[in-house]
Design an enzyme around this catalytic site. Sequence first.
Site, PDB file in Angstrom:
ATOM      1  N   LYS A  90     -22.090  -8.525 -36.143  1.00 37.64           N
ATOM      2  CA  LYS A  90     -21.648  -7.045 -35.602  1.00 37.64           C
ATOM      3  C   LYS A  90     -20.029  -6.494 -35.916  1.00 37.64           C
ATOM      4  O   LYS A  90     -19.339  -7.560 -35.584  1.00 37.64           O
ATOM      5  CB  LYS A  90     -21.871  -6.957 -34.207  1.00 37.64           C
ATOM      6  CG  LYS A  90     -21.708  -5.634 -33.560  1.00 37.64           C
ATOM      7  CD  LYS A  90     -22.913  -4.711 -33.644  1.00 37.64           C
ATOM      8  CE  LYS A  90     -22.419  -3.246 -33.299  1.00 37.64           C
ATOM      9  NZ  LYS A  90     -21.956  -2.529 -34.483  1.00 37.64           N
ATOM     10  N   GLN A 111     -13.422 -10.637 -34.698  1.00 38.70           N
ATOM     11  CA  GLN A 111     -14.611 -10.127 -34.208  1.00 38.70           C
ATOM     12  C   GLN A 111     -15.424 -11.188 -33.422  1.00 38.70           C
ATOM     13  O   GLN A 111     -16.087 -10.859 -32.672  1.00 38.70           O
ATOM     14  CB  GLN A 111     -15.227  -9.231 -35.388  1.00 38.70           C
ATOM     15  CG  GLN A 111     -16.121  -8.224 -34.729  1.00 38.70           C
ATOM     16  CD  GLN A 111     -15.566  -6.874 -34.603  1.00 38.70           C
ATOM     17  OE1 GLN A 111     -14.803  -6.532 -35.174  1.00 38.70           O
ATOM     18  NE2 GLN A 111     -15.810  -6.436 -33.416  1.00 38.70           N
ATOM     19  N   LYS A 126     -17.466  -7.920 -40.322  1.00 43.28           N
ATOM     20  CA  LYS A 126     -16.616  -6.933 -40.598  1.00 43.28           C
ATOM     21  C   LYS A 126     -16.684  -6.415 -42.011  1.00 43.28           C
ATOM     22  O   LYS A 126     -17.301  -7.360 -42.986  1.00 43.28           O
ATOM     23  CB  LYS A 126     -15.130  -7.230 -40.587  1.00 43.28           C
ATOM     24  CG  LYS A 126     -14.162  -5.803 -40.277  1.00 43.28           C
ATOM     25  CD  LYS A 126     -14.288  -5.785 -38.907  1.00 43.28           C
ATOM     26  CE  LYS A 126     -13.534  -4.403 -38.502  1.00 43.28           C
ATOM     27  NZ  LYS A 126     -13.412  -3.934 -37.339  1.00 43.28           N
ATOM     28  N   ASP A 166     -14.511   2.014 -37.870  1.00 42.40           N
ATOM     29  CA  ASP A 166     -13.290   1.363 -37.905  1.00 42.40           C
ATOM     30  C   ASP A 166     -12.167   2.222 -38.659  1.00 42.40           C
ATOM     31  O   ASP A 166     -12.658   3.388 -38.801  1.00 42.40           O
ATOM     32  CB  ASP A 166     -12.944  -0.081 -38.582  1.00 42.40           C
ATOM     33  CG  ASP A 166     -11.860  -0.744 -38.270  1.00 42.40           C
ATOM     34  OD1 ASP A 166     -11.874  -1.388 -37.047  1.00 42.40           O
ATOM     35  OD2 ASP A 166     -10.856  -0.891 -38.944  1.00 42.40           O
ATOM     36  N   SER A 377     -21.077  -0.382 -28.413  1.00 40.83           N
ATOM     37  CA  SER A 377     -21.797  -0.464 -29.546  1.00 40.83           C
ATOM     38  C   SER A 377     -23.197  -1.526 -29.196  1.00 40.83           C
ATOM     39  O   SER A 377     -24.258  -1.124 -29.590  1.00 40.83           O
ATOM     40  CB  SER A 377     -21.113  -1.062 -30.902  1.00 40.83           C
ATOM     41  OG  SER A 377     -20.299  -0.117 -31.461  1.00 40.83           O
TER      42      SER A 377
HETATM   43  P1  NDP Z   1      -8.753   5.978 -37.120  1.00 37.36           P
HETATM   44  O1  NDP Z   1      -8.930   5.790 -38.487  1.00 37.36           O
HETATM   45  O2  NDP Z   1      -9.335   6.839 -36.431  1.00 37.36           O
HETATM   46  O3  NDP Z   1      -7.203   6.129 -36.618  1.00 37.36           O
HETATM   47  C1  NDP Z   1      -6.246   5.247 -37.130  1.00 37.36           C
HETATM   48  C2  NDP Z   1      -4.942   5.605 -36.802  1.00 37.36           C
HETATM   49  O4  NDP Z   1      -3.945   4.703 -37.212  1.00 37.36           O
HETATM   50  C3  NDP Z   1      -4.370   6.788 -37.544  1.00 37.36           C
HETATM   51  O5  NDP Z   1      -3.575   7.602 -36.876  1.00 37.36           O
HETATM   52  C4  NDP Z   1      -3.678   6.144 -38.800  1.00 37.36           C
HETATM   53  O6  NDP Z   1      -2.927   7.192 -39.333  1.00 37.36           O
HETATM   54  C5  NDP Z   1      -2.991   5.044 -38.055  1.00 37.36           C
HETATM   55  N1  NDP Z   1      -2.863   4.051 -39.296  1.00 37.36           N
HETATM   56  C6  NDP Z   1      -3.844   3.581 -39.841  1.00 37.36           C
HETATM   57  N2  NDP Z   1      -3.564   2.689 -41.134  1.00 37.36           N
HETATM   58  C7  NDP Z   1      -2.136   2.616 -40.905  1.00 37.36           C
HETATM   59  C8  NDP Z   1      -1.132   1.944 -41.666  1.00 37.36           C
HETATM   60  N3  NDP Z   1      -1.330   1.175 -42.568  1.00 37.36           N
HETATM   61  N4  NDP Z   1       0.141   2.223 -40.922  1.00 37.36           N
HETATM   62  C9  NDP Z   1       0.551   3.175 -40.127  1.00 37.36           C
HETATM   63  N5  NDP Z   1      -0.511   3.766 -39.463  1.00 37.36           N
HETATM   64  C10 NDP Z   1      -1.805   3.506 -39.695  1.00 37.36           C
HETATM   65  O7  NDP Z   1      -9.222   4.514 -36.754  1.00 37.36           O
HETATM   66  P2  NDP Z   1      -9.301   3.894 -35.267  1.00 37.36           P
HETATM   67  O8  NDP Z   1      -8.592   4.672 -34.125  1.00 37.36           O
HETATM   68  O9  NDP Z   1     -10.878   3.546 -35.358  1.00 37.36           O
HETATM   69  O10 NDP Z   1      -8.629   2.306 -35.599  1.00 37.36           O
HETATM   70  C11 NDP Z   1      -7.494   2.174 -34.957  1.00 37.36           C
HETATM   71  C12 NDP Z   1      -7.287   0.486 -34.793  1.00 37.36           C
HETATM   72  O11 NDP Z   1      -8.225   0.201 -33.617  1.00 37.36           O
HETATM   73  C13 NDP Z   1      -7.628  -0.427 -35.925  1.00 37.36           C
HETATM   74  O12 NDP Z   1      -6.842  -1.745 -35.735  1.00 37.36           O
HETATM   75  C14 NDP Z   1      -9.084  -0.732 -35.413  1.00 37.36           C
HETATM   76  O13 NDP Z   1      -9.331  -1.975 -36.359  1.00 37.36           O
HETATM   77  C15 NDP Z   1      -9.019  -0.944 -34.121  1.00 37.36           C
HETATM   78  N6  NDP Z   1     -10.192  -0.738 -33.560  1.00 37.36           N
HETATM   79  C16 NDP Z   1     -11.056   0.143 -33.587  1.00 37.36           C
HETATM   80  C17 NDP Z   1     -12.207   0.310 -32.928  1.00 37.36           C
HETATM   81  C18 NDP Z   1     -13.151   1.526 -32.774  1.00 37.36           C
HETATM   82  O14 NDP Z   1     -14.124   1.590 -32.394  1.00 37.36           O
HETATM   83  N7  NDP Z   1     -12.887   2.275 -34.053  1.00 37.36           N
HETATM   84  C19 NDP Z   1     -12.650  -0.735 -31.721  1.00 37.36           C
HETATM   85  C20 NDP Z   1     -11.694  -1.742 -31.752  1.00 37.36           C
HETATM   86  C21 NDP Z   1     -10.538  -1.930 -32.734  1.00 37.36           C
HETATM   87  P3  NDP Z   1      -3.131   7.825 -40.820  1.00 37.36           P
HETATM   88  O15 NDP Z   1      -4.124   8.963 -40.423  1.00 37.36           O
HETATM   89  O16 NDP Z   1      -1.773   8.221 -41.280  1.00 37.36           O
HETATM   90  O17 NDP Z   1      -3.795   7.050 -41.893  1.00 37.36           O
HETATM   91  O1  2IT Z   2     -12.767  -3.798 -34.172  1.00 43.56           O
HETATM   92  C1  2IT Z   2     -13.783  -3.376 -33.780  1.00 43.56           C
HETATM   93  O2  2IT Z   2     -14.270  -3.984 -32.605  1.00 43.56           O
HETATM   94  C2  2IT Z   2     -14.422  -2.097 -34.239  1.00 43.56           C
HETATM   95  N1  2IT Z   2     -14.024  -1.712 -35.072  1.00 43.56           N
HETATM   96  C3  2IT Z   2     -15.805  -1.821 -33.503  1.00 43.56           C
HETATM   97  C4  2IT Z   2     -16.873  -2.676 -33.851  1.00 43.56           C
HETATM   98  C5  2IT Z   2     -18.332  -2.215 -33.655  1.00 43.56           C
HETATM   99  O3  2IT Z   2     -19.397  -2.772 -34.278  1.00 43.56           O
HETATM  100  O4  2IT Z   2     -18.538  -1.244 -32.961  1.00 43.56           O
END
Ligand code: NDP
Ligand code: 2IT
Length: 445
Positions: A90, A111, A126, A166, A377
């Site tokens: 997952k 993860q 992942k 992600d 999830s």
């Molecule tokens: P999104 O794509 O929705 O948003 C990502 C954000 O981070 C954007 O504002 C983006 O800016 C910025 N960003 C991405 N890459 C970079 C970089 N290399 N340098 C600077 N800024 C960056 O992603 P999420 O919000 O889903 O994910 C954000 C973080 O949270 C990640 O680390 C992800 O692994 C983690 N995460 C996500 C989960 C989920 O359910 N979605 C669960 C747990 C963890 P820009 O638009 O300019 O690229």
């Molecule tokens: O980093 C994370 O935990 C996620 N991007 C969410 C994974 C999931 O299966 O909901």
Amino acid sequence: MSYAQRVLEQLKVRYAHEPEYIQAATEILTTLKPVIDRNEEKYEKAGLLERFVEPERIISFRVPWVDDSGKVQVNRAFRVQYNSAIGPYKGGIRLHPSVNQSILKFLGFEQVLKNSLTGLPIGGGKGGCDFDPKGKSDNEVMRFCQSFMTELYRYIGADTDVPAGDIGTGAREIGYMYGQYKRLTGLYEGVLTGKGLTYGGSLGRKEATGFGLCYLTRAMMERNGKTVSGKTVLVSGSGNVAIYAAQKITEMGAKVVAMSDSNGYIYDPNGVNLDVVKQIKEVERGRIKEYVSRVSGATYTEGCSGIWTIPCQIALPCATQNEINEASAKALIAGGVEAVGEGANMPSTIEATEAFQKAGVLFAPGKAANAGGVACSALEMTQNSMRLSWTAAEVDEKLQGIMVNIFNKVDEAAAEYATPGDYVAGANIAGFLKVAEAMLAQGAV
Ligand code: NDP
Ligand code: 2IT
């Protein structure tokens, strides 16, 4: 040299070209050392660590798709099926030009432990691709997602491997991927999470990572005699995790004064107006700098790391790995930070983490603090299997319970095996113990 150290040294040689993976492995194996030392003979005989650090399987494939001009583009994609000891693989799918095997191995490794901490029956995996959804038309994104799934569908399923969102993968991408999976297999099953609410998604999933981050950060602060209410907060990123973290921490009575994207950050001393941020990022898919032309009193600064120089009591890094280095950590400490809750995966470098801990800053590592997303999830998977839907209030209540439970487990493991308050060690140890026991029980597989 201890067993844990020997395995780590072997990894550093074998995967010297995979820096993010080595960074995660170094943190994990170093903090697990006290537990491994206590069980060294048993674990070593079972080859437990050699199995634990190595993904069960990595699938890599090319993704050809036709752009709007009619040209064929080719991207490189992976699915890392890391560990299935406690449940089906997952974990999310990252779509970003930086994606490579090292980054997906670090994310998959994190993860495994995160999913264990949720207390729910999910293994770790992942996936991702070096495709950049930015600037692509909806039709290009659809054709990419269909091609990506045309290869991936062979390896996933509701009971084998369940991907989700992600960075770069949100509701739009999950929808296109789900449609293609269904078309190829004929199965209407919970093979992806983060689905739309009309076709099997769970209420609360969109908000779950950000909300969960705030529930855990609040639990951590309260346990240490501090409050969230009245505090000034920095949130990096302005994507899915950042937006809902900012929303919940505001509801808890704190004030978010800055948010960012990969180009720069906005500072709004009056408190960030989230309706404006949602309009720019979720509806228009625009850039954060557009905020300043819509809200008076706000400023925009180019570059990402400057955000950490703004004085605050709570920092919620919600963008990407290694966004806080030692210098940024020191700037936060100088600015009065009391608590750091990692919404992103591994946003702090090892040196930054050590600086926070040395300064007595409360530090909740990503694998505990952002586990609310994957936990929700797993709740989506449960609802899909039961063929029913829970209300938003039911999901939120379960999420709050899960996050507080994670904090308690992490807190107890830190006190029992490492140093009280060392939540990095606590999270790794609590997550590991369940996976290790399940692996030992299942024999040499
Ligand atoms: P999104 O794509 O929705 O948003 C990502 C954000 O981070 C954007 O504002 C983006 O800016 C910025 N960003 C991405 N890459 C970079 C970089 N290399 N340098 C600077 N800024 C960056 O992603 P999420 O919000 O889903 O994910 C954000 C973080 O949270 C990640 O680390 C992800 O692994 C983690 N995460 C996500 C989960 C989920 O359910 N979605 C669960 C747990 C963890 P820009 O638009 O300019 O690229
Ligand atoms: O980093 C994370 O935990 C996620 N991007 C969410 C994974 C999931 O299966 O909901």
